[in-house]
Structure formats: C-alpha cells, structure tokens
Design a protein around this motif. Structure first.
Motif, short mmCIF file in Angstrom:
data_model
loop_
_atom_site.label_atom_id
_atom_site.label_comp_id
_atom_site.label_asym_id
_atom_site.label_seq_id
_atom_site.Cartn_x
_atom_site.Cartn_y
_atom_site.Cartn_z
N THR A 127 22.99 38.02 51.12
CA THR A 127 23.16 37.54 49.74
C THR A 127 23.98 38.50 48.91
O THR A 127 24.83 38.10 48.10
CB THR A 127 21.78 37.35 49.09
OG1 THR A 127 20.98 36.49 49.91
CG2 THR A 127 21.92 36.74 47.70
N LYS A 128 23.73 39.80 49.10
CA LYS A 128 24.49 40.82 48.36
C LYS A 128 25.96 40.78 48.73
O LYS A 128 26.85 40.88 47.87
CB LYS A 128 23.88 42.20 48.63
CG LYS A 128 24.55 43.32 47.84
CD LYS A 128 23.86 44.64 48.10
CE LYS A 128 24.52 45.74 47.27
NZ LYS A 128 23.89 47.06 47.53
N LEU A 129 26.25 40.65 50.04
CA LEU A 129 27.64 40.59 50.48
C LEU A 129 28.33 39.35 49.93
O LEU A 129 29.49 39.38 49.50
CB LEU A 129 27.70 40.60 52.01
CG LEU A 129 27.30 41.91 52.69
CD1 LEU A 129 27.32 41.76 54.20
CD2 LEU A 129 28.23 43.05 52.26
N VAL A 189 32.39 37.88 43.49
CA VAL A 189 32.94 38.65 42.37
C VAL A 189 34.38 39.06 42.66
O VAL A 189 35.28 38.97 41.81
CB VAL A 189 32.06 39.88 42.10
CG1 VAL A 189 32.74 40.80 41.08
CG2 VAL A 189 30.70 39.46 41.58
N GLU A 190 34.61 39.53 43.91
CA GLU A 190 35.97 39.94 44.29
C GLU A 190 36.93 38.76 44.23
O GLU A 190 38.08 38.89 43.79
CB GLU A 190 35.95 40.54 45.68
CG GLU A 190 37.31 41.06 46.14
CD GLU A 190 37.24 41.69 47.51
OE1 GLU A 190 38.30 42.10 48.02
OE2 GLU A 190 36.14 41.76 48.09
N LEU A 215 37.70 38.07 40.59
CA LEU A 215 38.61 39.09 40.04
C LEU A 215 40.03 38.87 40.54
O LEU A 215 41.00 39.00 39.78
CB LEU A 215 38.11 40.48 40.43
CG LEU A 215 36.85 40.98 39.75
CD1 LEU A 215 36.43 42.34 40.29
CD2 LEU A 215 37.05 41.06 38.23
N THR A 216 40.13 38.55 41.85
CA THR A 216 41.46 38.30 42.40
C THR A 216 42.12 37.10 41.74
O THR A 216 43.32 37.13 41.39
CB THR A 216 41.36 38.09 43.93
OG1 THR A 216 40.75 39.23 44.52
CG2 THR A 216 42.74 37.87 44.53
N ALA A 217 41.34 36.05 41.55
CA ALA A 217 41.88 34.85 40.91
C ALA A 217 42.28 35.14 39.46
O ALA A 217 43.34 34.69 38.99
CB ALA A 217 40.85 33.72 40.97
#
Length: 380
Positions: free
Chosen positions: A3-5, A11-12, A15-17
């Motif tokens: 779940t954490k991954l 989130v990554e 951020l990329t988008a």
C-alpha cells in the motif's frame, strides 16, 4: 508495504503529470510571447517613442483639455496638429538645405569645379599634424582632381555613408511624425492608460512600491525628454534657421551636428563660433551684416541656457555619461530616432536601479539602528 509503495507511486505519478503540464503551459506561453514579439517588433520603436512623447506632453494635453471643457480627443487632435506644423516646417527647410548641400558637393566634385584656397604658412607650424595637414591642403589646392582620384575608393565609401546618414535622418523624421500621431491617440485615452500602467507596476514590483516606481518612471521620462532631448531639438532648429538666414553653407549638416552635441550635453557654441569666424573671414559680408549675424548666432548658441530653466525646473538626475552612452548607443543601433529612445531608456533604467539600491540601503540602515531587546537573564 504494498500500500505504501502504491501511494508513493501515485504521488510520483501526480507530480510527474503536474510538472509535465506546467512545462507544456510554459512552452506554449513562451511560444505565444515570441510570436507576439515577432508580430509587434516592426512597431516597437515607434510605440516606445510614442509612449515617451505621450508621457512628456500629457500635462500640456490636460491643460488644453481643461480649456476645451474636458474634451480629451479634441485636445489631443489640436496638440498633434500644432506640433506637426511647428515640427514639419523647419525640419523640411533644413532637410532641403542638407540635401542641396550634399548634391552640390557631389556635382562640384564630378565636374572638377571645387576650388580649395591655399593654406596659410602658420598651418605648417601646428604641433604634430601641422606638416601633414599643410602638405595635403597644398595638394588639394594645386591638384584637387588628382587628390580626388587618388582617394576615390575612400571618397566613395564616405559618400555612401553620408547618403545613408541623410536617408536615416529622413526616415527618422517620418518615424517621429508617425509616433507623434500615435502619441495623440494615447493621450486621448490617457486616464485609462495611466490606470493600466499603475496596475502593471503593482503587479511586477508589488503594491508597496508600484506607485513610487510609476511616478519615478514618469518623472524621468519627462526630465530627459524635456531637459535634454527637447532642448537639443529646439536649439538645433533655432541654429539651423539662423544659419540659413546668415547664408552659412551646410546649414542642414551643422544643425544635425548641433542636435547630436545637444543630446551629449556639449555646448552648441562649438558649431556657432566657427560659423561666426567664417562670416568674418569669407569677405562676402559687410561690417553691419557681419556684426548682426554674429550676434544672432552667438545668442542662438547660448539658447540652451534659457531653454533648460524654462522646460526643466531642475537638472536631469541621471549623470551626463549615462545620457551620452544612451544617445550614442541608441544612434548606433536605431539611427536618429534610436538616439532619443536610447538616452531616455538608459536614464530611466539608471534611475530605477539607483532607487532600488537606495531603498535597500535605507532598510539596512534602519535594521542596524533598531535597538535590540534586553539579553535573557543568565540561569543560576
């Protein structure tokens, strides 16, 4: 753990988008700015000069508008018409004189009818350059066609430069007239334009100093335009007309030199004194006429001492080297009109930069002089 991954991956991905979207928007905005600049660039100099004229003449426009019952458009039209009449007439006369002088010189050189008087013996005694000047002058007197033939490539380049200079003056005059008309349109909508400029300053600098920098910009433009460029332009026209009245040759060229010297804050007597010497040494003037013309040219050469207090209540805050560099750099890049724009913009930039430095220095001085609170008591 999974779940954490997944959360970190989400989130990554966001951020990329977001970064990609911001990059695309910035690229599109940059492309839009470049396209707008490319479309507007042919009119950039004209609009800058029109804005300078509008800011400079706006107080006079408002005075005329008050006498016309507040009709801004009619006041702007009246001011533009009066300005065009006062500018076009003397400039057309001086440009005609300049063209006639260049054309006459070219015809005399082509027909070998140029007569050079012999040099005086005292010329050879000048330090360093005396013998060379005397030898060249003697050759020009004895065999001017031969001297012209030996210097033909250089003379051709010089003639092209002179014709280019005359063409630049004519083009600059037409650009000035067009910008004067555009300035009238700007003045007719001056109140909304003033509010828009203040909003731009507030947006760029901040509401704390936006109004201050807007007033500083306006004051600097008026100071340079009226106290330097305006005085130089009026004095050049006055001296040019006086030279035409006195019958001094090359009146158009000499008035252009006076204009450049006036922008550079160099006294115009550098031009009028040689003209007075020519009047007395040519032998074609009577004593009374020579005295009258000498007084006329001397007064015209000192006219800036009267014009500056009238058109500018105080001296220009920008140092003379700043104005000189702006004038020469502007003339090198934009011709006669660039000389006006360069001097104004460089002086404006100097004023804004020094005001920013002064504000920072004052803040640091206040911070250094502010007393600090009492030191905390030491523990037992």
């Amino acid at each position: 753990m999974d779940t954490k991954l997944e959360s970190e991956a989400a989130v990554e991905s966001r951020l990329t988008a977001s970064f990609l979207e911001a990059l695309i928007r910035a690229g599109l905005l940059l492309a839009l700015v470049m396209i707008c600049y490319k479309v507007f660039s042919p009119f950039l100099v004209l609009m800058v000069w029109a804005l300078i004229l509008a800011v400079t003449l706006y107080p006079l426009h408002q005075s005329i508008a008050r006498k016309m019952g507040g009709r801004q458009g009619l006041a702007a039209t009246t001011l533009v018409l009066i300005g065009l009449i006062l500018i076009v007439t003397p400039c057309a006369v001086l440009m005609n004189s300049l063209g006639d002088s260049v054309r006459g010189l070219v015809e005399n050189v082509q027909s070998n009818s140029v007569e050079i008087p012999p040099p005086r013996e005292s010329v050879a005694k000048w330090p360093v350059i005396g013998p060379k000047v005397h030898a060249a002058w003697t050759q020009a007197h004895n065999d001017f066609p031969g001297l012209v033939k030996s210097l033909q490539p250089k003379i051709g380049d010089l003639a092209k430069t002179a014709l280019g200079f005359v063409a630049a003056i004519g083009g600059g005059l037409l650009m000035f007239l067009a910008s004067f008309i555009v300035a009238g349109i700007i003045m007719a909508f001056g109140r909304s334009g003033e509010a828009g400029c203040l909003a731009i300053f507030n947006r760029i600098i901040g509401p704390e100093h936006g109004g201050e920098f807007a007033r500083l910009s306006t004051a600097t433009i008026r100071a340079v335009a009226q106290g330097v460029i305006g005085v130089a332009f009026i004095q050049a026209i006055i001296i040019g007309i006086c030279l035409l009245i006195c019958g001094v040759p090359w009146a158009g060229v000499l008035s252009a030199i006076v204009l450049v010297l006036g922008i550079a804050q160099v006294p115009a007597v550098i031009v009028t004194l040689p003209a007075i010497i020519y009047i007395w040494s040519s032998g074609t003037y009577g004593t009374g006429a020579a005295v009258a013309y000498s007084v006329l040219l001397f007064v015209a050469g000192m006219a800036d001492n009267v014009l500056k207090p009238l058109m500018l209540g105080r001296g220009v805050d920008a140092p003379m080297p700043i104005i000189l560099l702006g004038a020469l750099g502007g003339m090198a890049t934009g011709g006669i009109l660039g000389m006006f724009v360069g001097a104004t913009l460089l002086a404006l930039g100097y004023q804004i930069f020094m005001s920013w430095v002064s504000n920072n220095s004052n803040k640091e001085s206040v911070a250094a002089s502010t007393p600090r609170g009492p030191a905390p008591a030491a523990g037992p």
